[in-house]
Design a protein around this motif. Structure first.
Motif, PDB file in Angstrom:
ATOM      1  N   LEU A 304       0.845  -1.230  -0.058  1.00 34.07           N
ATOM      2  CA  LEU A 304       0.000  -0.115  -0.071  1.00 34.07           C
ATOM      3  C   LEU A 304       0.877   1.363  -0.060  1.00 34.07           C
ATOM      4  O   LEU A 304       0.347   2.201  -0.778  1.00 34.07           O
ATOM      5  CB  LEU A 304      -0.995  -0.059   1.226  1.00 34.07           C
ATOM      6  CG  LEU A 304      -2.182  -0.906   1.100  1.00 34.07           C
ATOM      7  CD1 LEU A 304      -3.014  -1.211   2.591  1.00 34.07           C
ATOM      8  CD2 LEU A 304      -3.128  -0.612  -0.046  1.00 34.07           C
ATOM      9  N   TYR A 307       2.446   1.552  -3.632  1.00 31.21           N
ATOM     10  CA  TYR A 307       1.199   1.869  -4.542  1.00 31.21           C
ATOM     11  C   TYR A 307       0.720   3.024  -4.401  1.00 31.21           C
ATOM     12  O   TYR A 307       0.745   4.017  -5.437  1.00 31.21           O
ATOM     13  CB  TYR A 307      -0.061   0.543  -4.382  1.00 31.21           C
ATOM     14  CG  TYR A 307      -1.321   1.023  -5.008  1.00 31.21           C
ATOM     15  CD1 TYR A 307      -1.316   0.816  -6.272  1.00 31.21           C
ATOM     16  CD2 TYR A 307      -2.234   1.696  -4.288  1.00 31.21           C
ATOM     17  CE1 TYR A 307      -2.634   0.941  -6.938  1.00 31.21           C
ATOM     18  CE2 TYR A 307      -3.421   1.727  -4.955  1.00 31.21           C
ATOM     19  CZ  TYR A 307      -3.498   1.452  -6.306  1.00 31.21           C
ATOM     20  OH  TYR A 307      -4.761   1.759  -6.956  1.00 31.21           O
ATOM     21  N   LEU A 308       0.370   3.669  -3.246  1.00 33.61           N
ATOM     22  CA  LEU A 308      -0.026   5.010  -3.050  1.00 33.61           C
ATOM     23  C   LEU A 308       0.765   6.107  -3.284  1.00 33.61           C
ATOM     24  O   LEU A 308       0.364   7.075  -4.219  1.00 33.61           O
ATOM     25  CB  LEU A 308      -0.638   5.212  -1.691  1.00 33.61           C
ATOM     26  CG  LEU A 308      -1.907   4.063  -0.987  1.00 33.61           C
ATOM     27  CD1 LEU A 308      -1.956   4.190   0.418  1.00 33.61           C
ATOM     28  CD2 LEU A 308      -3.102   4.638  -1.985  1.00 33.61           C
ATOM     29  N   ARG A 309       2.003   5.932  -2.917  1.00 28.94           N
ATOM     30  CA  ARG A 309       2.750   7.042  -3.200  1.00 28.94           C
ATOM     31  C   ARG A 309       3.529   6.922  -4.808  1.00 28.94           C
ATOM     32  O   ARG A 309       3.755   7.884  -5.629  1.00 28.94           O
ATOM     33  CB  ARG A 309       4.277   6.812  -2.309  1.00 28.94           C
ATOM     34  CG  ARG A 309       5.332   7.608  -2.632  1.00 28.94           C
ATOM     35  CD  ARG A 309       5.026   9.177  -2.371  1.00 28.94           C
ATOM     36  NE  ARG A 309       5.986  10.111  -2.867  1.00 28.94           N
ATOM     37  CZ  ARG A 309       7.165  10.158  -1.924  1.00 28.94           C
ATOM     38  NH1 ARG A 309       7.193   9.732  -0.831  1.00 28.94           N
ATOM     39  NH2 ARG A 309       8.202  11.075  -2.520  1.00 28.94           N
ATOM     40  N   ILE A 331      -6.828   8.817  -4.940  1.00 27.73           N
ATOM     41  CA  ILE A 331      -5.485   8.138  -4.336  1.00 27.73           C
ATOM     42  C   ILE A 331      -4.377   8.861  -4.329  1.00 27.73           C
ATOM     43  O   ILE A 331      -3.560   8.529  -3.491  1.00 27.73           O
ATOM     44  CB  ILE A 331      -5.622   6.968  -5.657  1.00 27.73           C
ATOM     45  CG1 ILE A 331      -6.725   6.111  -5.566  1.00 27.73           C
ATOM     46  CG2 ILE A 331      -4.007   6.140  -5.436  1.00 27.73           C
ATOM     47  CD1 ILE A 331      -6.870   5.077  -4.500  1.00 27.73           C
ATOM     48  N   VAL A 334      -4.037  10.893  -1.293  1.00 22.68           N
ATOM     49  CA  VAL A 334      -3.443   9.992  -0.224  1.00 22.68           C
ATOM     50  C   VAL A 334      -2.232   9.785  -0.252  1.00 22.68           C
ATOM     51  O   VAL A 334      -1.356   9.782   0.983  1.00 22.68           O
ATOM     52  CB  VAL A 334      -4.607   8.842  -0.142  1.00 22.68           C
ATOM     53  CG1 VAL A 334      -3.745   8.059   1.084  1.00 22.68           C
ATOM     54  CG2 VAL A 334      -5.893   9.271   0.189  1.00 22.68           C
ATOM     55  N   GLY A 335      -1.616   9.598  -1.528  1.00 23.27           N
ATOM     56  CA  GLY A 335      -0.341   8.912  -1.528  1.00 23.27           C
ATOM     57  C   GLY A 335       0.552  10.203  -1.371  1.00 23.27           C
ATOM     58  O   GLY A 335       1.955   9.957  -0.791  1.00 23.27           O
TER      59      GLY A 335
END
Length: 459
Positions: A304, A307-309, A331, A334-335
């Protein structure tokens, strides 16, 4: 073999027919273009078809064949996922193209072109390749040839569906959390997530090491032939196509039901499919025993974080981030909150997981796991949904996929029959780093004993 039948034979068989002179590259391409015309309106496979450039490439490939040249894909039509640059064509990555037409080919495309493969077009993907379904606000929904109401998976859904529909025999995919394996499982074709670093993706990592390129093919031999083109010229262990044709010796295969979040519920038909594959592997002389790698929960937060970053960094590099879909922007937001220090710790923690798996692979040669845990979602299931709802929904289907992106290991997605409504089911075979030869060998042996490629969608 008649020309239209050759479309269903796969890329490796097409290459052989071209070498034998039973078909010409221009004639084969025209059959592919007719097939695109016949099915693409219903299935929505391609964002763009570069017909005239393909015709020129086919004519050049035929000249090379006539001169006696041989490569694994010389003259063979191939599809390219819409995340790879093709010179002269804008790349959309599932959405509205944000950059001018590419000035040069991506490294993988350059290898395909040098080998004489005939590039047919860019296949659809979801926005920024984020999702395990292939639908976008920009391009609509790509449909599963086996059941038009269901998704072909994602993010390489256009590539897998084009193979399942008999348009091309092989196509490129990319996999940052299952994006080769999910559509392969959903469409009843073979897919190979490659070891990180085996196939050149350019100077920068994608999603902080999660994403790799991999082939999808109608048959194991098709994907192996493409990998012989895509991978570095020095192939320890010989040609991948040769491995696909050779039976492995008896193997120790671990059947694992556990994920980082425990043992998830699996739809009954798909669980039976995994058990059937295990029994068939035993009948082929392999030892299959239940055993779970002792990885614990650790792969999940590592995935996670990266993926998010990774999505945040991707969107931040775009000239028009406002063009991406609202849930993609969410998304990314959040990243952006993930500090560099947290990302660095996640990357550093990978070595500990790798050490655990190296020990596990001392007692087991390969790992057998389920693929998607339920029936393919229907078209529109997540249309208009926000980021949280979409992530929460797809998380139920994908728990067996992301761990191997965190570790960068190779995984084969193998067809395992169809369910009661005719939708394909699939399993995964996981190997140690650079274990592609062994995965292709076992997958090829399994396919010869239990072939899947002769089946065609009724539509």
């Amino acid at each position: 073999m008649e020309l239209e039948e050759l479309l269903w034979a796969g890329a490796d068989a097409q290459a052989q027919a071209l070498r034998d002179g039973t078909v010409s590259a221009p004639d084969l391409l025209e059959a592919v273009l007719r097939r695109v015309e016949a099915v693409d309106r219903r299935l929505n496979l391609f964002r763009v078809v570069y017909a005239e450039a393909a015709r020129a490439a086919a004519a050049d490939a035929q000249r090379r064949i006539d001169a006696g040249e041989r490569t694994p894909l010389l003259g063979v039509p191939v599809a390219v996922k819409d995340d790879l640059d093709v010179a002269g064509v804008a790349t959309g990555v599932g959405g509205r193209p944000q950059f001018a037409p590419a000035e040069q080919d991506a490294p993988a495309v350059a290898r395909l072109r040098a080998a004489g493969a005939v590039l047919v077009g860019h296949t659809h993907a979801p926005d920024r390749c984020l999702w395990p379904f292939t639908e976008s606000l920009a391009h609509g929904a790509t449909r599963n040839p086996w059941h038009l109401d269901h998704t072909p998976g994602g993010s390489s859904g256009g590539s897998a569906a084009a193979i399942a529909a008999g348009v091309v025999g092989v196509a490129t995919g990319s996999d940052g959390g299952g994006s080769v394996r999910i559509p392969a499982n959903h469409c009843g074709v073979f897919g190979l997530k490659t070891t990180r670093g085996l196939v050149d993706m350019g100077p920068e990592e994608h999603w902080h090491g999660l994403a790799v390129l991999g082939p999808l093919g109608r048959r194991v031999a098709d994907a192996a032939a493409m990998l012989d083109v895509l991978a570095d010229d020095d192939h320890p262990g010989g040609l991948y196509r040769d491995s696909a044709a050779a039976d492995p010796g008896p193997l120790r295969i671990a059947l694992s039901w556990r994920t980082p979040l425990g043992r998830p519920p699996i739809e009954a038909e798909r669980k039976r499919a995994v058990l059937t594959v295990a029994d068939r592997l035993r009948a082929l002389g392999h030892q299959v025993t239940e055993a779970d790698p002792p990885l614990g929960i650790r792969p999940n937060p590592q995935f996670l974080t990266r993926y998010l970053r990774g999505v945040a960094d991707d969107v931040a590099a775009l000239p028009h981030p406002e063009w991406v879909e609202p849930r993609t922007r969410r998304i990314a937001a959040v990243g952006r909150r993930i500090p560099d220090s947290v990302l660095a710790r996640a990357r550093a923690a990978e070595s500990g997981l790798d050490g655990v798996m190296r020990t596990f692979f001392q007692d087991h040669d390969l790992l057998l796991q389920p693929g998607w845990t339920g029936r393919q979602p229907r078209i529109g299931r997540y249309h208009g949904s926000g980021a949280a709802h979409t992530l929460g929904g797809v998380a139920l289907g994908i728990p067996y996929y992301p761990t191997w992106n965190v570790l960068g290991y190779p995984v084969a997605a193998v067809p395992a029959g169809r369910d009661k409504v005719g939708l394909p089911m699939g399993v995964q075979l996981v190997g140690p780093a650079f274990g592609e030869h062994l995965l292709l060998s076992l997958s090829g042996q399994f396919e010869r004993a239990h072939p899947w490629a002769d089946a065609r969608p009724a539509g």
